[in-house]
Design a protein around this motif. Structure first.
Motif, PDB file in Angstrom:
ATOM      1  N   SER A   7      86.681  23.681 -35.965  1.00 29.04           N
ATOM      2  CA  SER A   7      86.423  23.502 -37.795  1.00 29.04           C
ATOM      3  C   SER A   7      85.544  24.648 -38.244  1.00 29.04           C
ATOM      4  O   SER A   7      85.744  24.985 -39.305  1.00 29.04           O
ATOM      5  CB  SER A   7      85.995  22.150 -37.946  1.00 29.04           C
ATOM      6  N   LEU A  11      86.415  27.913 -41.159  1.00 25.92           N
ATOM      7  CA  LEU A  11      85.424  28.230 -42.133  1.00 25.92           C
ATOM      8  C   LEU A  11      85.270  29.570 -42.254  1.00 25.92           C
ATOM      9  O   LEU A  11      85.152  30.403 -43.077  1.00 25.92           O
ATOM     10  CB  LEU A  11      84.073  27.318 -42.455  1.00 25.92           C
ATOM     11  N   ARG A  14      87.482  32.422 -43.032  1.00 27.90           N
ATOM     12  CA  ARG A  14      87.825  32.362 -44.525  1.00 27.90           C
ATOM     13  C   ARG A  14      86.470  32.924 -45.306  1.00 27.90           C
ATOM     14  O   ARG A  14      86.427  32.767 -46.560  1.00 27.90           O
ATOM     15  CB  ARG A  14      88.496  31.108 -44.976  1.00 27.90           C
ATOM     16  N   ILE A  16      83.868  31.267 -45.587  1.00 31.77           N
ATOM     17  CA  ILE A  16      83.461  30.098 -46.285  1.00 31.77           C
ATOM     18  C   ILE A  16      81.964  29.672 -46.025  1.00 31.77           C
ATOM     19  O   ILE A  16      81.832  29.446 -44.506  1.00 31.77           O
ATOM     20  CB  ILE A  16      84.404  28.947 -46.442  1.00 31.77           C
ATOM     21  N   ASP A  17      80.942  29.901 -46.672  1.00 32.35           N
ATOM     22  CA  ASP A  17      79.541  29.407 -46.236  1.00 32.35           C
ATOM     23  C   ASP A  17      79.183  28.062 -46.820  1.00 32.35           C
ATOM     24  O   ASP A  17      78.998  27.695 -48.180  1.00 32.35           O
ATOM     25  CB  ASP A  17      78.459  30.255 -46.755  1.00 32.35           C
ATOM     26  N   PRO A  18      79.256  26.788 -46.218  1.00 35.16           N
ATOM     27  CA  PRO A  18      79.047  25.735 -46.666  1.00 35.16           C
ATOM     28  C   PRO A  18      77.522  25.208 -46.787  1.00 35.16           C
ATOM     29  O   PRO A  18      77.496  23.900 -47.288  1.00 35.16           O
ATOM     30  CB  PRO A  18      79.657  24.707 -45.565  1.00 35.16           C
ATOM     31  N   ARG A  21      76.494  23.779 -50.464  1.00 37.32           N
ATOM     32  CA  ARG A  21      76.931  22.574 -50.687  1.00 37.32           C
ATOM     33  C   ARG A  21      76.338  21.254 -49.910  1.00 37.32           C
ATOM     34  O   ARG A  21      76.253  20.185 -50.460  1.00 37.32           O
ATOM     35  CB  ARG A  21      78.409  22.761 -50.286  1.00 37.32           C
ATOM     36  N   VAL A  98      80.978  17.852 -45.675  1.00 40.33           N
ATOM     37  CA  VAL A  98      81.295  19.179 -46.405  1.00 40.33           C
ATOM     38  C   VAL A  98      82.253  19.799 -45.663  1.00 40.33           C
ATOM     39  O   VAL A  98      83.321  20.489 -46.319  1.00 40.33           O
ATOM     40  CB  VAL A  98      79.861  19.653 -46.762  1.00 40.33           C
ATOM     41  N   VAL A  99      82.392  20.187 -44.257  1.00 36.75           N
ATOM     42  CA  VAL A  99      83.156  20.902 -43.669  1.00 36.75           C
ATOM     43  C   VAL A  99      84.714  20.188 -43.876  1.00 36.75           C
ATOM     44  O   VAL A  99      85.606  20.857 -44.000  1.00 36.75           O
ATOM     45  CB  VAL A  99      82.615  20.990 -42.104  1.00 36.75           C
ATOM     46  N   GLU A 102      86.194  20.911 -47.145  1.00 36.91           N
ATOM     47  CA  GLU A 102      86.569  22.389 -47.207  1.00 36.91           C
ATOM     48  C   GLU A 102      87.802  22.678 -46.582  1.00 36.91           C
ATOM     49  O   GLU A 102      88.598  22.958 -46.920  1.00 36.91           O
ATOM     50  CB  GLU A 102      85.490  23.313 -46.724  1.00 36.91           C
ATOM     51  N   LEU A 103      87.978  21.969 -45.245  1.00 39.74           N
ATOM     52  CA  LEU A 103      89.162  22.161 -44.509  1.00 39.74           C
ATOM     53  C   LEU A 103      90.440  21.475 -45.032  1.00 39.74           C
ATOM     54  O   LEU A 103      91.438  21.772 -45.170  1.00 39.74           O
ATOM     55  CB  LEU A 103      89.071  21.697 -43.080  1.00 39.74           C
ATOM     56  N   TRP A 107      92.095  19.833 -41.573  1.00 43.97           N
ATOM     57  CA  TRP A 107      91.338  18.988 -40.504  1.00 43.97           C
ATOM     58  C   TRP A 107      92.116  18.325 -39.670  1.00 43.97           C
ATOM     59  O   TRP A 107      93.201  17.510 -40.232  1.00 43.97           O
ATOM     60  CB  TRP A 107      90.465  18.016 -41.581  1.00 43.97           C
TER      61      TRP A 107
END
Ligand code: HEM
Length: 141
Positions: A7, A11, A14, A16-18, A21, A98-99, A102-103, A107
């Motif tokens: 997972s 991120l 791509r 993506i820094d969660p 959030r 949050v992860v 985003e997915l 997921w």
């Protein structure tokens, strides 16, 4: 590859820094916690903290070479800051939420199971460490 790593790989592939959030949700759920970071003027403490949190959940879901031990130590350290052990479970649950958000459709059930298992181990570790640190010293001999 473990479900948690899969997972987080998704991120990072791509870019993506969660982190922002995750902190926004943690502080929305526990507003009293934001002021504990009063000394974190440049965000370095929160950055290091979330780095450690990701590192440990990855390790716990892989070989657990140090993850639950590290979390246990931090639970005790954080007690002195006024952070309850249960907040650790909440923190990791929000990370997972949050992860997962985003997915979206990416997921998988394996990711769900892996995160759930890691969070359960974190909860057990936190409970054990708190019980140990509250245990009376019955003998110094
Ligand atoms: C809701 C849960 C949590 C809260 C409210 C919290 C709160 C804090 C606060 C206020 C500090 C700064 C202490 C200072 O002023 O020096 C801190 C530092 C730290 N926390 Fe947390 N924490 C939480 C969860 C975690 C988790 C899950 C981990 C990782 C397992 C962690 C690891 C760390 C580390 C390594 C530091 C030191 C960072 C540095 O000084 O560079 N924390 N935490």
């Amino acid at each position: 590859m473990s479900g948690v790593a899969e997972s987080l790989d998704w991120l990072s592939e791509r870019d993506i820094d969660p982190a922002a959030r995750i902190y926004a949700q943690v502080f929305a759920a526990h507003p009293e916690m934001e002021r504990l970071f009063f000394s974190d003027r440049d965000g370095a403490i929160k950055a290091n903290m979330i780095y450690r949190a990701f590192e440990t959940v990855l390790d716990i879901d892989a070989t657990n070479s140090y993850g639950t031990n590290f979390v246990g130590c931090e639970v005790v350290n954080h007690q002195n800051l006024g952070v309850a052990a249960a907040a650790f479970v909440s923190f990791y649950s929000i990370m997972r939420d949050v992860v997962r958000a985003e997915l979206g459709d990416a997921w998988t059930p394996a990711m769900e199971e892996a995160w759930l298992g890691a969070i359960a181990r974190i909860g057990n570790t936190a409970a054990e460490r708190i019980a140990q640190s509250n245990a009376p010293v019955t003998s110094l001999a």
